[in-house]
Scaffold this active site. Structure first.
Site, PDB file in Angstrom:
ATOM      1  N   ILE A  14       0.876  -1.179   0.000  1.00 25.69           N
ATOM      2  CA  ILE A  14       0.000   0.000   0.000  1.00 25.69           C
ATOM      3  C   ILE A  14       0.910   1.224   0.000  1.00 25.69           C
ATOM      4  O   ILE A  14       1.405   1.647   1.038  1.00 25.69           O
ATOM      5  CB  ILE A  14      -0.949   0.012   1.214  1.00 25.69           C
ATOM      6  CG1 ILE A  14      -1.860  -1.219   1.191  1.00 25.69           C
ATOM      7  CG2 ILE A  14      -1.792   1.291   1.208  1.00 25.69           C
ATOM      8  CD1 ILE A  14      -2.852  -1.285   2.337  1.00 25.69           C
ATOM      9  N   HIS A  15       1.148   1.759  -1.194  1.00 26.58           N
ATOM     10  CA  HIS A  15       2.012   2.929  -1.319  1.00 26.58           C
ATOM     11  C   HIS A  15       1.167   4.192  -1.523  1.00 26.58           C
ATOM     12  O   HIS A  15      -0.059   4.123  -1.557  1.00 26.58           O
ATOM     13  CB  HIS A  15       3.047   2.723  -2.432  1.00 26.58           C
ATOM     14  CG  HIS A  15       2.451   2.364  -3.755  1.00 26.58           C
ATOM     15  ND1 HIS A  15       2.210   3.288  -4.729  1.00 26.58           N
ATOM     16  CD2 HIS A  15       2.018   1.181  -4.247  1.00 26.58           C
ATOM     17  CE1 HIS A  15       1.664   2.701  -5.779  1.00 26.58           C
ATOM     18  NE2 HIS A  15       1.537   1.415  -5.510  1.00 26.58           N
ATOM     19  N   ALA A  16       1.798   5.334  -1.640  1.00 19.29           N
ATOM     20  CA  ALA A  16       1.145   6.637  -1.561  1.00 19.29           C
ATOM     21  C   ALA A  16      -0.075   6.833  -2.456  1.00 19.29           C
ATOM     22  O   ALA A  16      -1.150   7.175  -1.959  1.00 19.29           O
ATOM     23  CB  ALA A  16       2.165   7.738  -1.824  1.00 19.29           C
ATOM     24  N   ALA A  19      -2.993   4.462  -1.723  1.00 23.75           N
ATOM     25  CA  ALA A  19      -3.447   4.719  -0.350  1.00 23.75           C
ATOM     26  C   ALA A  19      -4.350   5.946  -0.329  1.00 23.75           C
ATOM     27  O   ALA A  19      -5.367   5.972   0.368  1.00 23.75           O
ATOM     28  CB  ALA A  19      -2.253   4.921   0.578  1.00 23.75           C
TER      29      ALA A  19
END
Length: 85
Positions: A14-16, A19
């Site tokens: 779950i990256h930027a 997210a």
């Protein structure tokens, strides 16, 4: 309260960017949405909380929904995770 678990399959976890989209989706619902990873938990409607969990590929998260529209919120969060992670 509705609850489900989901194992992250995205190689980047779950990256930027996703997210942010997850938080945006969560904010559509009145229910309180909580995300848990191990002993850490937080508000699914707050980007820094979601990013702070540092969820990586292969790790499992639990999402809890509680409130007036918890059924719809839980179903939407599960569908969003399946489509994007």
């Amino acid at each position: 309260m509705k609850e489900f678990t989901f194992t992250i399959t995205d190689p980047q976890g779950i990256h930027a960017r996703p997210a942010g989209l997850l938080v945006k989706e969560a904010k559509k619902y009145a229910a309180t949405l909580t995300i848990l990873k191990g002993t850490k938990k937080g508000d699914l409607k707050k980007i820094f909380t979601v990013m702070g969990l540092g969820v990586k590929q292969g790790e499992t998260v639990t999402v809890q929904a509680q409130g007036a529209d918890e059924d719809a919120a839980a179903a939407a969060m599960e569908a969003f995770l399946k489509e994007n992670f």
